[in-house]
Scaffold this motif. Structure first.
Motif, PDB file in Angstrom:
ATOM      1  N   ILE A  87      31.057  37.631  38.279  1.00 20.48           N
ATOM      2  CA  ILE A  87      32.291  37.004  37.847  1.00 20.48           C
ATOM      3  C   ILE A  87      33.327  38.076  38.382  1.00 20.48           C
ATOM      4  N   SER A  88      33.974  37.693  39.551  1.00 24.81           N
ATOM      5  CA  SER A  88      34.770  38.726  40.222  1.00 24.81           C
ATOM      6  C   SER A  88      36.138  38.345  40.517  1.00 24.81           C
ATOM      7  N   PHE A  89      37.090  38.848  40.607  1.00 25.75           N
ATOM      8  CA  PHE A  89      38.413  38.493  40.573  1.00 25.75           C
ATOM      9  C   PHE A  89      39.105  39.095  42.028  1.00 25.75           C
ATOM     10  N   PHE A  90      39.877  38.019  42.679  1.00 27.93           N
ATOM     11  CA  PHE A  90      40.531  38.034  43.552  1.00 27.93           C
ATOM     12  C   PHE A  90      41.961  37.710  43.971  1.00 27.93           C
ATOM     13  N   PRO A 101      19.527  19.005  42.223  1.00 30.71           N
ATOM     14  CA  PRO A 101      20.933  19.829  42.625  1.00 30.71           C
ATOM     15  C   PRO A 101      20.981  21.096  41.743  1.00 30.71           C
ATOM     16  N   ALA A 102      22.040  21.995  42.481  1.00 28.74           N
ATOM     17  CA  ALA A 102      22.135  23.164  41.914  1.00 28.74           C
ATOM     18  C   ALA A 102      23.581  23.701  42.328  1.00 28.74           C
ATOM     19  N   VAL A 103      24.381  24.237  41.213  1.00 28.36           N
ATOM     20  CA  VAL A 103      25.694  25.042  41.620  1.00 28.36           C
ATOM     21  C   VAL A 103      25.386  25.966  42.371  1.00 28.36           C
ATOM     22  N   MET A 104      26.085  26.248  43.488  1.00 27.53           N
ATOM     23  CA  MET A 104      25.855  27.288  44.222  1.00 27.53           C
ATOM     24  C   MET A 104      27.136  28.256  44.239  1.00 27.53           C
ATOM     25  N   GLN A 105      28.464  27.713  43.831  1.00 29.08           N
ATOM     26  CA  GLN A 105      29.560  28.504  43.527  1.00 29.08           C
ATOM     27  C   GLN A 105      30.421  28.016  42.674  1.00 29.08           C
ATOM     28  N   SER A 106      30.953  28.548  41.717  1.00 32.26           N
ATOM     29  CA  SER A 106      32.100  28.193  40.877  1.00 32.26           C
ATOM     30  C   SER A 106      33.217  29.024  41.134  1.00 32.26           C
ATOM     31  N   MET A 107      34.387  28.487  41.059  1.00 27.64           N
ATOM     32  CA  MET A 107      35.713  29.062  41.221  1.00 27.64           C
ATOM     33  C   MET A 107      36.928  28.597  40.262  1.00 27.64           C
ATOM     34  N   TYR A 108      37.305  29.708  39.551  1.00 29.28           N
ATOM     35  CA  TYR A 108      38.586  29.009  38.736  1.00 29.28           C
ATOM     36  C   TYR A 108      39.669  29.498  39.770  1.00 29.28           C
ATOM     37  N   ILE A 109      40.549  28.610  40.027  1.00 25.67           N
ATOM     38  CA  ILE A 109      41.633  28.606  41.071  1.00 25.67           C
ATOM     39  C   ILE A 109      43.138  28.514  40.242  1.00 25.67           C
ATOM     40  N   PHE A 110      43.807  29.419  40.571  1.00 27.95           N
ATOM     41  CA  PHE A 110      45.296  29.490  39.624  1.00 27.95           C
ATOM     42  C   PHE A 110      46.382  28.910  40.545  1.00 27.95           C
ATOM     43  N   LYS A 111      46.365  28.844  41.821  1.00 27.26           N
ATOM     44  CA  LYS A 111      47.638  28.409  42.493  1.00 27.26           C
ATOM     45  C   LYS A 111      48.939  28.969  41.821  1.00 27.26           C
ATOM     46  N   GLN A 112      49.005  30.319  41.899  1.00 18.97           N
ATOM     47  CA  GLN A 112      50.144  30.931  41.128  1.00 18.97           C
ATOM     48  C   GLN A 112      51.463  30.386  41.387  1.00 18.97           C
ATOM     49  N   PRO A 113      52.276  30.184  40.705  1.00 18.72           N
ATOM     50  CA  PRO A 113      53.722  29.800  40.871  1.00 18.72           C
ATOM     51  C   PRO A 113      54.510  30.848  41.824  1.00 18.72           C
ATOM     52  N   GLN A 143      54.048  41.611  40.113  1.00 16.36           N
ATOM     53  CA  GLN A 143      54.081  41.061  38.952  1.00 16.36           C
ATOM     54  C   GLN A 143      52.649  41.150  38.103  1.00 16.36           C
ATOM     55  N   PRO A 144      52.685  40.839  36.945  1.00 20.97           N
ATOM     56  CA  PRO A 144      51.600  40.775  36.069  1.00 20.97           C
ATOM     57  C   PRO A 144      50.242  40.438  36.640  1.00 20.97           C
ATOM     58  N   LYS A 145      49.151  41.064  36.253  1.00 25.74           N
ATOM     59  CA  LYS A 145      47.938  40.762  36.895  1.00 25.74           C
ATOM     60  C   LYS A 145      47.471  39.122  36.787  1.00 25.74           C
ATOM     61  N   GLU A 146      47.817  38.659  35.382  1.00 24.42           N
ATOM     62  CA  GLU A 146      47.587  37.040  35.179  1.00 24.42           C
ATOM     63  C   GLU A 146      48.416  36.310  36.069  1.00 24.42           C
ATOM     64  N   LEU A 147      49.429  36.971  36.974  1.00 20.46           N
ATOM     65  CA  LEU A 147      50.387  35.946  37.701  1.00 20.46           C
ATOM     66  C   LEU A 147      49.998  36.438  39.165  1.00 20.46           C
ATOM     67  N   SER A 148      48.973  37.355  39.452  1.00 25.49           N
ATOM     68  CA  SER A 148      48.708  37.670  40.642  1.00 25.49           C
ATOM     69  C   SER A 148      47.317  37.607  41.247  1.00 25.49           C
ATOM     70  N   ILE A 149      46.321  36.729  40.198  1.00 24.48           N
ATOM     71  CA  ILE A 149      45.052  36.636  40.804  1.00 24.48           C
ATOM     72  C   ILE A 149      45.254  35.183  41.510  1.00 24.48           C
TER      73      ILE A 149
END
Length: 283
Positions: free
Chosen positions: A75-78, A133-145, A92-98
């Motif tokens: 689980i990595s953060f970009f 079937p197998a999940v090869m990757q998952s991503m939580y995408i933020f599309k920050q304001p 700005q704060p990290k939660e608005l920068s990821i």
């Protein structure tokens, strides 16, 4: 197996024709809130000073590092490209920068594993004829304001290639996705033209094997959806999203699934796992 397909003939026909399928109210708002709340907890525990890895679909060839490669089983953060100022500090704060969190949420985190491997998810792939079937990757995408980055036109099979191609993307809206805050756009029927290019990993890092073709923006249609909606995406569908210049975020969970029965994972994919992924089911 005990799992039956949940897609109707009409839905399958629409998917085969357009290359995507929109399923409204796939997960409830309560289930969506559970995922979003869990991500808040993960972000709280993330030390922003420990990594400055940036994700960009425009410049990933230059920005790729070991942190990116190792994220296949972590689980990595970009961060967003525009998250940092000239002084190298977050604006700005990290939660608005990821930009996103990936790429093994579906394996490591119990909450995301529950929703990524649910019977509802498996039933889609039964309908599509997948054997293992197998999940090869998952991503939580933020599309920050304000700084949510553009995702240029692409095909999922470019990045997650099997022989023959078998990638299907699942894009779950965790917030309402609109034209204003950066919803998906797709060219209906473009999957019928086959794979255009591949994203290769070799001794020189990562790169595309061909230049991107020109796409007429008039051919794209917006996929505006409500939170809880799932979009099923054919691996060869041309799709994209624009920058989010609005004041509203556009959170989404993205999963990419391939068949592992009779399909060979390409050795020069960017994901090179040490352990094989667990299948959603075996038919």
């Amino acid at each position: 197996m005990g799992i039956t397909g949940n897609l109707s003939k009409e839905q399958l026909s629409s998917f085969n024709s357009n290359g995507f399928l929109v399923i409204e109210s796939f997960y409830s708002l309560e289930e969506i809130l559970e995922m979003r709340s869990r991500m808040v907890e993960l972000l709280d525990g993330f030390d922003a000073s420990s990594s400055a890895s940036i994700f960009s679909t425009k410049n990933q060839q230059k920005l790729t590092d070991d942190y990116f490669f190792e994220s296949a089983e972590k689980i990595s953060f970009f961060f967003e490209e525009k998250a940092f100022g000239d002084d190298g500090r977050l604006r700005q704060p990290k939660e608005l920068s990821i930009n996103k969190v990936g790429h093994a949420l579906h394996e490591i985190d119990p909450i995301f594993k529950k929703f990524s491997s649910s019977e509802k998810i498996s039933s889609i792939f039964v309908s599509l004829g997948y054997k293992r079937p197998a999940v090869m990757q998952s991503m939580y995408i933020f599309k920050q304001p304000g700084i949510g980055g553009e995702v240029v036109p692409h095909q999922d099979n470019s990045f997650l290639y099997t022989e023959p191609p078998s990638c299907t993307g699942l894009w779950l809206a965790l917030e309402d996705a609109t034209i204003i805050n950066g919803c998906l756009w797709a060219i209906p029927g473009s999957h019928k033209n086959g794979l255009v290019r591949r994203f290769i990993r070799d001794d020189n890092g990562v790169h595309f094997d061909q230049c991107s073709p020109f796409y007429d923006q008039k051919e794209f249609v917006p996929l505006e959806v409500k939170a809880g909606t799932l979009i099923v995406i054919h691996g060869d569908l041309i799709h994209q999203s624009f920058e989010n210049k609005s004041t509203t975020s556009r959170h989404a969970l993205s999963l990419h699934v391939v068949d592992t029965d009779g399909y060979k994972w390409a050795k020069n994919n960017w994901i090179q796992r040490k352990t094989a992924p667990e299948p959603l089911y075996v038919s």
